[in-house]
Structures are given as structure tokens and as C-alpha cells.
Design a protein around this motif. Structure first.
Motif, PDB file in Angstrom:
ATOM      1  N   SER A  61      -8.540  -7.637  -9.368  1.00  0.00           N
ATOM      2  CA  SER A  61      -8.150  -6.303  -8.950  1.00  0.00           C
ATOM      3  C   SER A  61      -9.340  -5.375  -8.884  1.00  0.00           C
ATOM      4  CB  SER A  61      -7.117  -5.727  -9.935  1.00  0.00           C
ATOM      5  OG  SER A  61      -5.967  -6.535  -9.951  1.00  0.00           O
ATOM      6  N   ALA A  62      -9.410  -4.623  -7.795  1.00  0.00           N
ATOM      7  CA  ALA A  62     -10.475  -3.638  -7.671  1.00  0.00           C
ATOM      8  C   ALA A  62     -10.081  -2.398  -8.442  1.00  0.00           C
ATOM      9  CB  ALA A  62     -10.680  -3.297  -6.200  1.00  0.00           C
ATOM     10  N   SER A  63     -11.057  -1.633  -8.884  1.00  0.00           N
ATOM     11  CA  SER A  63     -10.761  -0.429  -9.632  1.00  0.00           C
ATOM     12  C   SER A  63     -10.169   0.619  -8.721  1.00  0.00           C
ATOM     13  CB  SER A  63     -12.043   0.108 -10.278  1.00  0.00           C
ATOM     14  OG  SER A  63     -13.014   0.367  -9.281  1.00  0.00           O
ATOM     15  N   PRO A  64      -9.257   1.491  -9.231  1.00  0.00           N
ATOM     16  CA  PRO A  64      -8.629   2.505  -8.412  1.00  0.00           C
ATOM     17  C   PRO A  64      -9.671   3.438  -7.812  1.00  0.00           C
ATOM     18  CG  PRO A  64      -7.442   2.218 -10.473  1.00  0.00           C
ATOM     19  CD  PRO A  64      -8.710   1.446 -10.584  1.00  0.00           C
ATOM     20  N   GLY A  65      -9.366   3.902  -6.599  1.00  0.00           N
ATOM     21  CA  GLY A  65     -10.227   4.877  -5.973  1.00  0.00           C
ATOM     22  C   GLY A  65     -11.567   4.331  -5.542  1.00  0.00           C
ATOM     23  N   ASN A  66     -11.653   3.050  -5.222  1.00  0.00           N
ATOM     24  CA  ASN A  66     -12.943   2.474  -4.858  1.00  0.00           C
ATOM     25  C   ASN A  66     -13.231   2.585  -3.370  1.00  0.00           C
ATOM     26  OD1 ASN A  66     -11.262   0.604  -3.746  1.00  0.00           O
ATOM     27  ND2 ASN A  66     -11.953  -1.129  -4.971  1.00  0.00           N
ATOM     28  N   GLY A  67     -12.330   3.241  -2.629  1.00  0.00           N
ATOM     29  CA  GLY A  67     -12.564   3.429  -1.213  1.00  0.00           C
ATOM     30  C   GLY A  67     -12.128   2.279  -0.348  1.00  0.00           C
ATOM     31  N   CYS A 121      -4.359 -10.097  -3.538  1.00  0.00           N
ATOM     32  CA  CYS A 121      -5.503 -10.670  -2.829  1.00  0.00           C
ATOM     33  C   CYS A 121      -6.163  -9.606  -1.960  1.00  0.00           C
ATOM     34  CB  CYS A 121      -5.052 -11.844  -1.968  1.00  0.00           C
ATOM     35  SG  CYS A 121      -6.351 -12.537  -0.918  1.00  0.00           S
ATOM     36  N   ALA A 122      -5.369  -8.824  -1.250  1.00  0.00           N
ATOM     37  CA  ALA A 122      -5.906  -7.803  -0.358  1.00  0.00           C
ATOM     38  C   ALA A 122      -6.520  -6.633  -1.121  1.00  0.00           C
ATOM     39  CB  ALA A 122      -4.816  -7.304   0.583  1.00  0.00           C
ATOM     40  N   LYS A 123      -6.203  -6.503  -2.405  1.00  0.00           N
ATOM     41  CA  LYS A 123      -6.863  -5.491  -3.228  1.00  0.00           C
ATOM     42  C   LYS A 123      -8.278  -5.939  -3.575  1.00  0.00           C
ATOM     43  CE  LYS A 123      -2.595  -3.813  -5.420  1.00  0.00           C
ATOM     44  NZ  LYS A 123      -1.866  -3.672  -6.713  1.00  0.00           N
ATOM     45  N   ALA A 124      -8.414  -7.230  -3.881  1.00  0.00           N
ATOM     46  CA  ALA A 124      -9.736  -7.770  -4.198  1.00  0.00           C
ATOM     47  C   ALA A 124     -10.568  -7.954  -2.934  1.00  0.00           C
ATOM     48  CB  ALA A 124      -9.603  -9.101  -4.931  1.00  0.00           C
ATOM     49  N   TRP A 125      -9.886  -8.252  -1.828  1.00  0.00           N
ATOM     50  CA  TRP A 125     -10.562  -8.516  -0.548  1.00  0.00           C
ATOM     51  C   TRP A 125      -9.944  -7.627   0.521  1.00  0.00           C
ATOM     52  CZ3 TRP A 125     -14.611 -11.901  -0.757  1.00  0.00           C
ATOM     53  CH2 TRP A 125     -14.675 -12.728  -1.882  1.00  0.00           C
ATOM     54  N   PRO A 126     -10.328  -6.349   0.569  1.00  0.00           N
ATOM     55  CA  PRO A 126      -9.733  -5.421   1.541  1.00  0.00           C
ATOM     56  C   PRO A 126      -9.973  -5.869   2.981  1.00  0.00           C
ATOM     57  CG  PRO A 126     -10.956  -4.241  -0.151  1.00  0.00           C
ATOM     58  CD  PRO A 126     -11.302  -5.678  -0.316  1.00  0.00           C
ATOM     59  N   PRO A 127      -8.916  -6.007   3.763  1.00  0.00           N
ATOM     60  CA  PRO A 127      -9.075  -6.377   5.178  1.00  0.00           C
ATOM     61  C   PRO A 127      -9.869  -5.300   5.920  1.00  0.00           C
ATOM     62  CG  PRO A 127      -6.792  -6.614   4.451  1.00  0.00           C
ATOM     63  CD  PRO A 127      -7.495  -5.869   3.377  1.00  0.00           C
ATOM     64  N   VAL A 128     -10.694  -5.707   6.836  1.00  0.00           N
ATOM     65  CA  VAL A 128     -11.484  -4.758   7.617  1.00  0.00           C
ATOM     66  C   VAL A 128     -10.652  -4.286   8.809  1.00  0.00           C
ATOM     67  CG1 VAL A 128     -13.589  -4.410   8.963  1.00  0.00           C
ATOM     68  CG2 VAL A 128     -13.622  -5.897   6.941  1.00  0.00           C
ATOM     69  N   PRO A 129     -10.408  -2.977   8.925  1.00  0.00           N
ATOM     70  CA  PRO A 129      -9.621  -2.482  10.064  1.00  0.00           C
ATOM     71  C   PRO A 129     -10.316  -2.788  11.391  1.00  0.00           C
ATOM     72  CG  PRO A 129      -9.813  -0.807   8.356  1.00  0.00           C
ATOM     73  CD  PRO A 129     -10.785  -1.899   7.999  1.00  0.00           C
ATOM     74  N   ALA A 130      -9.507  -3.059  12.412  1.00  0.00           N
ATOM     75  CA  ALA A 130     -10.067  -3.379  13.720  1.00  0.00           C
ATOM     76  C   ALA A 130     -10.500  -2.133  14.490  1.00  0.00           C
ATOM     77  CB  ALA A 130      -9.046  -4.174  14.538  1.00  0.00           C
ATOM     78  N   ASP A 131      -9.942  -0.975  14.131  1.00  0.00           N
ATOM     79  CA  ASP A 131     -10.241   0.258  14.856  1.00  0.00           C
ATOM     80  C   ASP A 131     -11.730   0.571  14.845  1.00  0.00           C
ATOM     81  OD1 ASP A 131      -7.530   0.429  15.145  1.00  0.00           O
ATOM     82  OD2 ASP A 131      -7.253   1.935  13.569  1.00  0.00           O
ATOM     83  N   ALA A 163     -11.566 -10.723   9.057  1.00  0.00           N
ATOM     84  CA  ALA A 163     -12.725 -10.261   8.291  1.00  0.00           C
ATOM     85  C   ALA A 163     -12.309  -9.392   7.108  1.00  0.00           C
ATOM     86  CB  ALA A 163     -13.678  -9.489   9.198  1.00  0.00           C
ATOM     87  N   TYR A 164     -13.014  -9.569   5.987  1.00  0.00           N
ATOM     88  CA  TYR A 164     -12.722  -8.841   4.755  1.00  0.00           C
ATOM     89  C   TYR A 164     -14.017  -8.302   4.145  1.00  0.00           C
ATOM     90  CZ  TYR A 164      -8.567 -11.871   5.020  1.00  0.00           C
ATOM     91  OH  TYR A 164      -7.444 -12.545   5.438  1.00  0.00           O
ATOM     92  N   ARG A 165     -13.881  -7.276   3.313  1.00  0.00           N
ATOM     93  CA  ARG A 165     -14.945  -6.896   2.403  1.00  0.00           C
ATOM     94  C   ARG A 165     -14.552  -7.416   1.013  1.00  0.00           C
ATOM     95  NH1 ARG A 165     -13.862  -2.033   5.324  1.00  0.00           N
ATOM     96  NH2 ARG A 165     -15.573  -1.383   6.694  1.00  0.00           N
ATOM     97  N   TYR A 166     -15.484  -7.372   0.060  1.00  0.00           N
ATOM     98  CA  TYR A 166     -15.176  -7.769  -1.317  1.00  0.00           C
ATOM     99  C   TYR A 166     -15.323  -6.541  -2.200  1.00  0.00           C
ATOM    100  CZ  TYR A 166     -15.198 -10.647  -5.587  1.00  0.00           C
ATOM    101  OH  TYR A 166     -14.911 -11.235  -6.808  1.00  0.00           O
TER     102      TYR A 166
END
Length: 320
Positions: A61-67, A121-131, A163-166
Motif C-alpha cells: 500500500s502506498a502512503s495516503p496523499g502520495n499523488g 494492486c492499483a494502489k501500489a502500482w497506479p495506472p498511468v492515465p492515457a490523457d 503502463a504503471y508507476r510504482y
């Protein structure tokens, strides 16, 4: 964004070694004898789906408010103008407009594009928006596309791969997600896994401190567990949560190896159903705590885990 993804070849799973008579007293593909600790265990590549919750002190889990949207409120930043960054260990790596490394997930598919990372999973690996994603120098804009996720949002794809970020990458250039759970890898500009060179299923590299050591197809260090048994049949005594931290190396063909001792080079089926490779009949593993090729963080852990030498011996293990 108009979808414009190019068909990408799916990476086939490593084939099990068949009918290889070895000095271990059995043929590849047969079940090993059940050890005293191999009872009712179910293997997993990571504690919660292989997305980064395992390893020394790790948390998915990523920390809250990490953008990155991990707090359920913040919107993940757009990709911006993608760039190609040269990494000393991984070669050319794809990054977003802020210099953050982009990753791909082995459980996803590229043809057709499909994301298998939701929820925690998507919290740890935020999907990259296509926009607003655009191709920078060295990137074929035809490889950029998008896929509709289960929540209806549009995710950027590269060569078909979502594509994801970590969330644990805190600054530009970080690649701490590389190899997590043996399923997450930095993206190369063409959508493939970032790597300096194409490696055999098992090969040998020279470590400046440890000498010749075995690495897998992704360049990740291979280890041996001193509590395992090699003869007359391979027996792994790493099960359950142990196997979450020390994923089994999948079997590879003997001709897909380089520099590794051929004697006792085989695959076997564990009692939990997982197929595993051996060198000199010793079961082979990687370490979830190694994040990039060249890492050797598992060396000496617990006084029972040691890097595997080309002849299957444990590098640096105390002599009995």
C-alpha cells in the motif's frame, strides 16, 4: 486519445525440461518426495498477488496523499511527454514527463490490451492515465494507445502493454519496482521489458565481490537454500510464505543456459504443483528483495540463503 497500439508478442512461459535423465535419480517433470516441511503449502510469487507487498519490511500500500491516487481521492498525474532514460543496469527505460519510471505487469496482456491490476494492486502500482500522453524523442508514437479499465478509466498502453508507476519510486530515475514479485518490470521504449541484453534462461555473470554467479533470464541473481535436498531427488523445503519471498525459478531447457554446469540441470515438480529449475540437482530461487539485475540482497540471509555458483554450490556459505 485515439487507440493506436501495435501487436506485441506475448512472452511465452519458460518450458519445462522434459525427459532429462540426471544424477538426481529421477527425470524432469516428476514429483519430488515430500519433505518434512512440505505439507499443504500453496506457492505464490508474492503475498498479495505479486505486486510488491513482500520483501524485507515491504508494504504494497502506498502512503495516503502520495499523488498517485492511493488515498482514494488524489488523481494520478497524467503521463505528459514520455522520454527515454538510460539506466546503468537496465539500459533504455521509459519514463513519464516527470522522469518517473513506467512499468508493465506480467499478468496483463498486450493483445488485446488488458489490465489485471485493480484494488490494492492499483494502489501500489497506479495506472498511468492515457490523457495527454505524447511521445518524446526515441519513442514511436504509433506504440502509444489506451485500454479501458474495469472502473471505466482510460490507461496508457505502450506496444499494447498497460503502463504503471510504482508508488515506492520517490524521485525521477528510481527503478525500485524492477523485478518485484518476479512479475513487474520497467518498460523499454518499445513496450518490452527493459534489459541491457537478451539473456538465456540461466547464465553466469561475474560479480565484483562474489565472483561467478548464476542469474535468470531477467538478469536477477539466483540463490540456493541450505535446508533443501538434492539427492536422490530434489526436495525444496521453502514453502508457503517462504516461497513468497524466494520465488522458484521456472524450468528452462538445457540448451537455453550458458556457463552453468550441465550435470543435474533439470526441472522438477514440487508437491505444491510449482515447477522449479535445479542446478546440480539443487532447487533454484530468486529473491523478492532484489529489485534490479545485479542486486545481491539475499546473500547470507538467515545464514541459510546463498547465491548459486555455476556448479550449483552456495557462494560464500560457511564450510561444514
Amino acid at each position: 486519445m485515439k487507440t493506436s497500439w501495435r501487436s506485441a508478442s506475448l512472452v511465452a512461459s519458460a518450458a519445462a525440461v522434459l525427459a532429462l535423465t540426471t544424477a538426481c535419480g529421477q527425470e524432469s517433470g516428476t514429483s519430488a518426495s515430500v519433505g518434512s516441511q512440505n505439507v499443504g503449502a500453496t506457492a505464490a510469487t508474492a503475498a498479495t498477488g505479486g505486486y510488491g507487498s513482500v520483501g524485507a519490511g515491504g508494504s504494497a500500500s502506498a502512503s495516503p496523499g502520495n499523488g498517485y491516487g492511493a488515498d482514494g481521492q488524489a488523481q494520478a498525474p497524467s503521463a505528459g511527454k514520455l522520454a527515454v532514460t538510460q539506466n546503468a543496469k537496465l539500459g533504455k527505460v521509459l519514463t513519464d514527463g516527470a522522469g518517473k519510471t513506467l512499468y508493465r505487469f506480467d499478468d496483463d496482456t498486450a493483445e488485446p490490451p488488458k489490465s489485471s491490476c485493480d484494488g490494492d494492486c492499483a494502489k501500489a502500482w497506479p495506472p498511468v492515465p492515457a490523457d495527454d500522453a505524447t511521445a518524446g524523442a526515441g519513442i514511436d508514437k504509433a506504440l502509444l494507445g489506451e485500454v479501458t479499465r474495469s472502473d471505466g478509466s482510460k490507461q496508457l498502453t505502450i506496444g499494447g502493454w498497460p503502463a504503471y508507476r510504482y508508488a515506492k519510486d520517490t524521485k525521477a530515475g528510481d527503478v525500485t519496482g524492477q523485478g518485484v514479485g518476479s512479475k513487474w518490470y520497467a518498460l523499454a521504449p518499445d513496450g518490452k521489458k527493459a534489459t541491457l541484453a537478451s539473456l538465456p534462461g540461466l547464465s553466469v555473470r561475474t560479480d565484483p565481490k562474489l565472483g561467478k554467479i548464476v542469474v535468470d533470464k531477467n538478469g536477477m541473481t539466483v540463490y540456493r537454500f541450505l535446508k533443501d535436498v538434492a539427492w536422490p531427488d530434489p526436495i525444496s523445503n521453502c514453502t508457503g510464505s517462504c516461497l513468497e519471498k524466494w520465488p522458484a525459478v521456472a524450468p528452462v531447457k538445457a540448451d537455453d543456459t550458458k556457463g552453468v554446469e550441465k550435470k543435474g540441470l533439470m526441472g522438477f515438480t514440487r508437491p505444491d504443483g510449482v515447477k522449479q529449475m535445479t542446478v546440480d540437482c539443487w532447487p533454484a530461487y530468486t529473491f523478492s528483495g532484489d529489485k534490479a539485475p545485479g542486486d545481491t540482497n539475499g546473500q547470507g540471509v538467515g545464514g541459510t540463503w546463498y547465491i548459486m555458483s555455476p556448479d550449483g554450490k552456495p557462494v560464500g556459505a560457511p564450510k561444514k
